[in-house]
Scaffold this active site. Structure first.
Site, PDB file in Angstrom:
ATOM      1  N   HIS A 112      -1.548 -12.244  -8.825  1.00 23.80           N
ATOM      2  CA  HIS A 112      -2.963 -11.917  -8.663  1.00 23.80           C
ATOM      3  C   HIS A 112      -3.701 -12.417  -9.903  1.00 23.80           C
ATOM      4  O   HIS A 112      -3.133 -12.498 -10.993  1.00 23.80           O
ATOM      5  CB  HIS A 112      -3.089 -10.398  -8.534  1.00 23.80           C
ATOM      6  CG  HIS A 112      -4.443  -9.893  -8.171  1.00 23.80           C
ATOM      7  ND1 HIS A 112      -5.458  -9.795  -9.095  1.00 23.80           N
ATOM      8  CD2 HIS A 112      -4.943  -9.420  -6.997  1.00 23.80           C
ATOM      9  CE1 HIS A 112      -6.531  -9.281  -8.501  1.00 23.80           C
ATOM     10  NE2 HIS A 112      -6.252  -9.051  -7.226  1.00 23.80           N
TER      11      HIS A 112
ATOM     12  N   ASP B 154       3.578  -6.011 -12.776  1.00 21.16           N
ATOM     13  CA  ASP B 154       2.379  -5.600 -12.046  1.00 21.16           C
ATOM     14  C   ASP B 154       2.851  -4.912 -10.766  1.00 21.16           C
ATOM     15  O   ASP B 154       3.315  -5.566  -9.831  1.00 21.16           O
ATOM     16  CB  ASP B 154       1.528  -6.834 -11.732  1.00 21.16           C
ATOM     17  CG  ASP B 154       0.347  -6.542 -10.821  1.00 21.16           C
ATOM     18  OD1 ASP B 154       0.231  -5.406 -10.319  1.00 21.16           O
ATOM     19  OD2 ASP B 154      -0.461  -7.463 -10.586  1.00 21.16           O
TER      20      ASP B 154
ATOM     21  N   GLN C  60       0.918  -3.543  -5.904  1.00 25.69           N
ATOM     22  CA  GLN C  60       1.233  -3.610  -4.477  1.00 25.69           C
ATOM     23  C   GLN C  60       2.549  -2.924  -4.126  1.00 25.69           C
ATOM     24  O   GLN C  60       2.878  -2.776  -2.951  1.00 25.69           O
ATOM     25  CB  GLN C  60       1.282  -5.079  -4.029  1.00 25.69           C
ATOM     26  CG  GLN C  60      -0.051  -5.785  -4.091  1.00 25.69           C
ATOM     27  CD  GLN C  60      -1.070  -5.222  -3.132  1.00 25.69           C
ATOM     28  OE1 GLN C  60      -0.723  -4.793  -2.021  1.00 25.69           O
ATOM     29  NE2 GLN C  60      -2.324  -5.219  -3.516  1.00 25.69           N
TER      30      GLN C  60
ATOM     31  N   LYS D 207      -4.504   2.447  -4.351  1.00 21.77           N
ATOM     32  CA  LYS D 207      -3.699   1.809  -3.315  1.00 21.77           C
ATOM     33  C   LYS D 207      -2.623   2.746  -2.770  1.00 21.77           C
ATOM     34  O   LYS D 207      -1.926   2.396  -1.814  1.00 21.77           O
ATOM     35  CB  LYS D 207      -3.059   0.526  -3.861  1.00 21.77           C
ATOM     36  CG  LYS D 207      -4.071  -0.556  -4.244  1.00 21.77           C
ATOM     37  CD  LYS D 207      -3.386  -1.800  -4.736  1.00 21.77           C
ATOM     38  CE  LYS D 207      -4.352  -2.785  -5.354  1.00 21.77           C
ATOM     39  NZ  LYS D 207      -5.265  -3.412  -4.392  1.00 21.77           N
TER      40      LYS D 207
ATOM     41  N   CYS E  95      -7.597 -13.105  -4.308  1.00 25.96           N
ATOM     42  CA  CYS E  95      -7.471 -13.189  -5.770  1.00 25.96           C
ATOM     43  C   CYS E  95      -6.127 -13.795  -6.163  1.00 25.96           C
ATOM     44  O   CYS E  95      -5.496 -13.364  -7.130  1.00 25.96           O
ATOM     45  CB  CYS E  95      -7.658 -11.822  -6.424  1.00 25.96           C
ATOM     46  SG  CYS E  95      -9.335 -11.190  -6.315  1.00 25.96           S
TER      47      CYS E  95
END
Length: 404
Positions: free
Chosen positions: A121, A198, A201, A224, A362
């Site tokens: 991202h 990261d 997700q 999220k 993104c």
């Protein structure tokens, strides 16, 4: 097995209509919907214990502080951090990544190398580019293949004694690829590099065990995973957080201030300057409790079933191509239809109540790799159903007929 109808009843927004049609919400990769218990918890904070934290001796301040720190403890337990002070509250994944890159500005020098993956991202690309501009370090890219998987042989070759940081997402937001991060962390540590994951997700779909992974940093967002917007977590190993300088100066992050010198507070307050999003931090704990009550094994099983079913149904559509066909995937499908712009498909099916994401997500380098302007992305959550997938497939077929 999940009682999906019971779960769906927890989410008020799922019962509404959009453009006169029942809402089918498949944009969970952008943000998840919120259960009533989370919505109520936010109101409860402001109605009952609204006060600033860590500073007050009065009762409301103590109650708010206790609730905030209880939430930190819930996060610690959820991700299996060794210490509660390794858990920093942030405004989201982007905030957490920028906090780390800011700290490494005082560590890196010309000739040092940062490895970033081709699946990232923008939030895990741009801050590192900015860091390289400040320090003279070099950014190198771990390449991907046509299936949307990282090429581990190339990663092994890129690693060297010059590698100081490796940063990679746990799961690709654009393709759903689940990266082999434990392998990557072990290999990075073998050359003395720090690793930031990261996890934006990943956390809606699984419970990361940061001690088992042995990552140095793990960043994710609350919104999220059924939590409020403007909330997030940065996990950092105690040694690294002690080593990095503060990201912001102000109240709360200090031990003593004079005009001659300031000394900084101990962890985690060293990195939490100013009044935080108190309600958000507390309610994030409520969201984590809610998801754990449902159970991540059950969530994974249901979402895997949705992924397989949606893949099969979508591939029945002539001219449809799925991007991201790796062996290990989360419940995300990115696709296009020959000769039709993804935005046009997304706009038409929105009129039929279907919420998907269109564009580059993104993740422009991924789209450039496939030589496409973007994709239609359907991202599923544990409250979605096969019946909703059927509605999406019929809507896509209708859009294809209209646009052909």
């Amino acid at each position: 097995m999940l009682d999906i109808q019971k779960i769906r009843a927890d989410f008020p927004i799922l019962s509404q209509k959009v453009n006169g049609k029942p809402l089918v919400y498949f944009d969970n990769g952008a943000t998840s919907q919120k259960p009533q218990i989370v919505i109520d918890a936010d109101a409860k904070y402001y109605q009952e214990i609204n006060a600033n934290i860590h500073r007050g001796v009065h009762t409301l301040s103590q109650l708010a502080t206790d609730a905030y720190e209880l939430s930190r403890g819930k996060v610690q337990q959820h991700i299996n951090a060794k210490f509660a002070h390794e858990v920093l509250f942030t405004s989201g994944t982007t905030h957490g990544i920028n906090l780390v890159t800011n700290g490494f500005a005082s560590i890196l020098k010309p000739g040092d190398e940062i490895l970033v993956s081709a699946l990232e991202h923008h939030s895990n690309i741009v801050p590192w580019q900015m860091l390289c501009e400040k320090t003279g370090a070099t950014l190198k890219v771990i390449p991907m293949n046509e299936e949307g998987e990282l090429i581990m042989e190339a990663y092994d070759t890129l690693l060297s004694e010059n590698t100081k940081v490796v940063t990679v997402n746990h799961i690709s937001n654009a393709l759903g690829t689940i990266n082999p991060i434990k392998y990557m962390i072990d290999k990075a540590h073998a050359v003395g590099a720090a690793v930031l994951i990261d996890g934006a997700q990943a956390v809606p779909h699984l419970k990361p065990d940061v001690q088992d992974l042995d990552c140095d940093f793990y960043a994710f967002s609350g919104h999220k995973m059924c939590g409020p917007t403007g909330t997030g977590i940065l996990y950092g190993k105690e040694a690294w957080l002690n080593k990095l300088p503060p990201y912001q100066g102000g109240g709360e992050m200090i031990k003593e201030v004079t005009f001659e010198k300031t000394t900084y507070a101990d962890l985690p307050h060293k990195f939490e300057a100013g009044t935080p999003n108190i309600a958000g931090g507390i309610v994030l704990g409520t969201a984590i409790d809610y998801m754990n009550e449902i159970g991540f094994e059950a969530i994974h099983a249901h979402e895997e079933e949705l992924l397989q079913y949606a893949t099969k149904r979508l591939l029945e559509i002539e001219g449809l191509k799925i991007y991201g066909t790796g062996k290990n995937k989360a419940s995300v499908i990115s696709f296009n239809i020959d000769g039709i712009h993804p935005y046009d498909i997304g706009s038409i099916i929105d009129k039929l109540g279907i919420a998907v994401r269109t564009g580059h997500h993104c993740a422009q380098p991924i789209m450039n790799f496939f030589c496409i302007p973007g994709t239609i992305r359907a991202s599923f959550s544990f409250y979605n159903t096969k019946e909703e997938i059927d509605l999406m497939v019929e809507a896509v077929k209708k859009a294809q007929t209209m646009l052909s």
